[in-house]
Design an enzyme around this catalytic site. Structure first.
Site, mmCIF file in Angstrom:
data_model
loop_
_atom_site.group_PDB
_atom_site.id
_atom_site.type_symbol
_atom_site.label_atom_id
_atom_site.label_comp_id
_atom_site.label_asym_id
_atom_site.label_seq_id
_atom_site.Cartn_x
_atom_site.Cartn_y
_atom_site.Cartn_z
ATOM 1 N N ARG A 193 -13.403 -6.979 -11.556
ATOM 2 C CA ARG A 193 -13.695 -6.328 -10.263
ATOM 3 C C ARG A 193 -14.478 -5.028 -10.452
ATOM 4 O O ARG A 193 -14.345 -4.355 -11.468
ATOM 5 C CB ARG A 193 -12.378 -6.082 -9.493
ATOM 6 N N ARG A 204 1.579 4.294 -3.043
ATOM 7 C CA ARG A 204 1.342 5.704 -2.718
ATOM 8 C C ARG A 204 2.618 6.532 -2.840
ATOM 9 O O ARG A 204 2.571 7.710 -3.218
ATOM 10 C CB ARG A 204 0.747 5.820 -1.307
ATOM 11 N N SER A 263 -13.526 1.103 2.393
ATOM 12 C CA SER A 263 -12.483 0.877 1.388
ATOM 13 C C SER A 263 -11.477 2.014 1.372
ATOM 14 O O SER A 263 -11.815 3.163 1.051
ATOM 15 C CB SER A 263 -13.114 0.740 0.001
ATOM 16 N N GLN A 295 -9.167 2.143 -0.740
ATOM 17 C CA GLN A 295 -8.940 2.469 -2.149
ATOM 18 C C GLN A 295 -9.907 3.551 -2.603
ATOM 19 O O GLN A 295 -9.520 4.497 -3.291
ATOM 20 C CB GLN A 295 -9.100 1.211 -3.007
ATOM 21 N N ASP A 297 -7.086 -8.114 4.301
ATOM 22 C CA ASP A 297 -6.302 -8.978 3.399
ATOM 23 C C ASP A 297 -5.818 -10.256 4.084
ATOM 24 O O ASP A 297 -5.251 -11.132 3.434
ATOM 25 C CB ASP A 297 -5.083 -8.214 2.864
ATOM 26 N N ARG A 299 -2.796 -14.077 -2.533
ATOM 27 C CA ARG A 299 -2.989 -14.452 -1.121
ATOM 28 C C ARG A 299 -3.658 -15.816 -0.971
ATOM 29 O O ARG A 299 -3.448 -16.510 0.019
ATOM 30 C CB ARG A 299 -3.783 -13.377 -0.376
ATOM 31 N N ARG A 341 -12.726 -14.350 -2.077
ATOM 32 C CA ARG A 341 -11.814 -15.055 -1.164
ATOM 33 C C ARG A 341 -12.532 -16.002 -0.214
ATOM 34 O O ARG A 341 -11.928 -16.968 0.255
ATOM 35 C CB ARG A 341 -10.946 -14.042 -0.404
ATOM 36 N N LYS A 366 -12.414 -9.117 -3.839
ATOM 37 C CA LYS A 366 -10.947 -8.913 -3.878
ATOM 38 C C LYS A 366 -10.401 -9.538 -5.166
ATOM 39 O O LYS A 366 -11.148 -9.744 -6.114
ATOM 40 C CB LYS A 366 -10.317 -9.523 -2.625
ATOM 41 N N SER A 416 0.833 -1.208 0.000
ATOM 42 C CA SER A 416 0.000 0.000 0.000
ATOM 43 C C SER A 416 0.868 1.258 0.000
ATOM 44 O O SER A 416 0.608 2.219 -0.740
ATOM 45 C CB SER A 416 -0.887 0.025 1.253
HETATM 46 C C1 S3P Z 1 -5.544 -1.345 -0.115
HETATM 47 C C2 S3P Z 1 -6.803 -1.380 0.405
HETATM 48 C C3 S3P Z 1 -7.576 -2.618 0.601
HETATM 49 C C4 S3P Z 1 -6.732 -3.872 0.444
HETATM 50 C C5 S3P Z 1 -5.752 -3.770 -0.666
HETATM 51 C C6 S3P Z 1 -4.832 -2.581 -0.482
HETATM 52 C C7 S3P Z 1 -4.874 -0.039 -0.266
HETATM 53 O O1 S3P Z 1 -8.621 -2.652 -0.330
HETATM 54 O O2 S3P Z 1 -7.553 -5.003 0.269
HETATM 55 O O3 S3P Z 1 -4.936 -4.947 -0.736
HETATM 56 O O4 S3P Z 1 -3.647 -0.002 -0.440
HETATM 57 O O5 S3P Z 1 -5.568 0.983 -0.192
HETATM 58 P P1 S3P Z 1 -10.000 -1.861 -0.024
HETATM 59 O O6 S3P Z 1 -9.630 -0.518 0.378
HETATM 60 O O7 S3P Z 1 -10.791 -1.865 -1.305
HETATM 61 O O8 S3P Z 1 -10.652 -2.675 1.057
#
Ligand code: S3P
Length: 450
Positions: free
Chosen positions: A129, A33, A174, A176, A327, A403, A358, A354, A29
């Site tokens: 997705r 970023r 989320s 993301q 995760d 995973r 999962r 995901k 993550s």
């Molecule tokens: C992540 C957020 C998570 C996670 C992903 C990494 C991120 O997803 O499952 O592996 O780096 O922001 P969600 O935010 O959609 O839950």
């Protein structure tokens, strides 16, 4: 099929105890970023410890396509010359984000308020997705999205010419989605506000501040209210990426279920928005200790020591902990299979969208290995069979999901019969050194001859 080539069948079998030190790679993550914020900054960003997994490499390539200079200097060492907020150029080819939901969603966010158009695609997993969770809030800025039915990739994003700031309550927990909205808010005038009911990983908030954005976080009855002041000048930074707690989960959980094991996993980021698995394992009675707890680069960090834990008990995993370990449920279900009693995991609907579904992937594979699993739309339970009690002896599908592949390979280290996965290729997306690292601890994980 592996994301980037032929399938790589792999088999794990019971062998020696796992012993030694496991240096897991950088946080996925934070790595995405660091590249993205480096690209949106003026001047140079120097990164060490970057995860060189395929997901992050695809993000590096995308940042080049939008005009940033991204150089690879040595192992984990990267330099980014950014173009500044609003400085993205229009890419002249389709952006392929491979397997990475984080990559594509964050990048869509950060180009959505520039007057450019980009088309995104990915592998079969990513192209299945949901993207509407990101394109819906981006539409509020004035961004248009043209994708396949159900909001799927490939998808073209037409950035807003005159973006307006947005106030958005995320409908799903989320990071993301939150991050995509905040990144889009960077190039909108005024204040963009994101409200999340449950706290999700906060790396974007921490890093945006670190790069010079004005961002505040307040707790309210509606949840966390994050306010970002638009059009800041971000300036290049030095980023030392901590090691990934989600990758550390694999050697840690393998050690807990493999007789005689004692493994040290140094320097793991234990940001509370990411550390839910470790709390849960301790609640189950795992022999897991945090050694040398300290703070590095504004993040809590410790060395994790995991020893074989034959006395673990199944538990009720609190639903409110889900976001902080989202995760890690696949590998938790592996540990739960070796505990005494039932582990119930509620509040986990997000697991269905995901890299694979999962719950379905783990439930089918665990059942094939002799474990009883029950499931509903947003919950599942695993009936523990106690230490040494899982039969194994199956070949399971990894479904283009790193995973899932790693979880079943950890399972096979402690089952009575070997466990095989049809394709370990996707492991390279997040943990390219997994095989070597596990072999170094004494694990018997081999590529299967076909
Ligand atoms: C992540 C957020 C998570 C996670 C992903 C990494 C991120 O997803 O499952 O592996 O780096 O922001 P969600 O935010 O959609 O839950």
């Amino acid at each position: 099929m592996s994301a980037h080539g032929e399938p790589v069948p792999m088999t794990a079998r019971k062998g020696a105890a796992l012993k030694g030190v496991a240096n897991v790679p950088g946080d996925k993550s934070i790595s995405h970023r660091a590249l993205i914020l480096g690209a949106l900054s003026v001047g140079e960003t120097a990164i060490t410890g970057l995860l060189e997994g395929q997901d992050v490499l695809d993000t590096a390539k995308a940042m080049r396509a939008f005009g940033a200079e991204v150089e690879h200097l040595g192992p984990g060492e990267w330099r980014v010359h950014g173009v500044g907020v609003g400085g993205f150029a229009e890419p002249d080819a389709v952006i392929d984000c491979g397997n990475s939901g984080t990559g594509v969603r964050l990048i869509m966010g950060c180009m959505a308020t520039s007057p450019i158009t980009a088309t995104f695609t990915g592998d079969a997993s990513l192209n299945g997705r949901p993207m509407a969770r990101v394109t819906d809030p981006l539409a509020l800025f004035g961004t248009r999205a043209y994708g396949r039915r159900g909001g799927r990739l490939p998808m073209t994003i037409v950035g807003a010419e005159n973006p307006v700031p947005v106030r958005y309550k995320t409908p799903v927990p989320s990071a993301q989605v939150k991050s995509a909205v905040l990144l889009a808010g960077l190039n909108a005038p005024g204040e963009t506000v994101v409200i999340e009911r449950e706290a999700t990983r906060d790396h974007s908030e921490r890093m945006l501040r670190g790069f010079g954005a004005e961002l505040s976080v307040e707790d309210s009855p509606d949840g966390r209210v994050i306010t970002l002041k638009g059009q800041p000048e971000l300036t290049g930074q030095t980023v030392d990426v901590p090691r990934d707690p989600s990758s550390a989960a694999f050697p840690v959980c393998a050690a807990l279920i493999t007789e005689g094991s004692d493994v040290l996993v140094p320097n793991i980021g234990l940001n509370p928005t990411r550390a839910g698995l470790y709390e849960t394992l301790r609640d189950m009675g795992a022999d897991l200790t945090y050694e040398n707890p300290r703070e590095e680069g504004g993040e809590p960090v410790a060395d994790l020591r995991a020893r074989f834990s034959p006395e673990m008990k199944g538990i009720e995993v609190p639903a409110e902990r889900a976001a902080s370990m989202i995760d890690e449920y696949p590998v938790l279900s592996v540990v739960a299979a070796f505990a005494e009693g039932r582990t119930h995991m509620p509040g986990v609907k997000e697991l269905r969208v995901k890299e694979s579904d999962r719950i379905d992937a783990m439930a089918k594979g665990l059942r094939a290995c002799g474990v009883t699993v029950e499931e509903g739309e947003d919950w599942w339970t695993v009936e523990g069979r106690g230490p040494g009690g899982v039969t194994g002896g199956a070949t399971v599908e990894s479904r283009l999901d790193h995973r899932i592949a790693m979880s079943f390979l950890c399972l096979g280290l402690a089952t009575q019969k070997p466990v095989a996965v049809d394709d370990g290729g996707p492991i390279a997306t997040s943990f390219p050194v997994f095989e070597g690292l596990m072999a170094g601890l004494g694990a018997s994980i081999t590529r299967t001859n076909r």
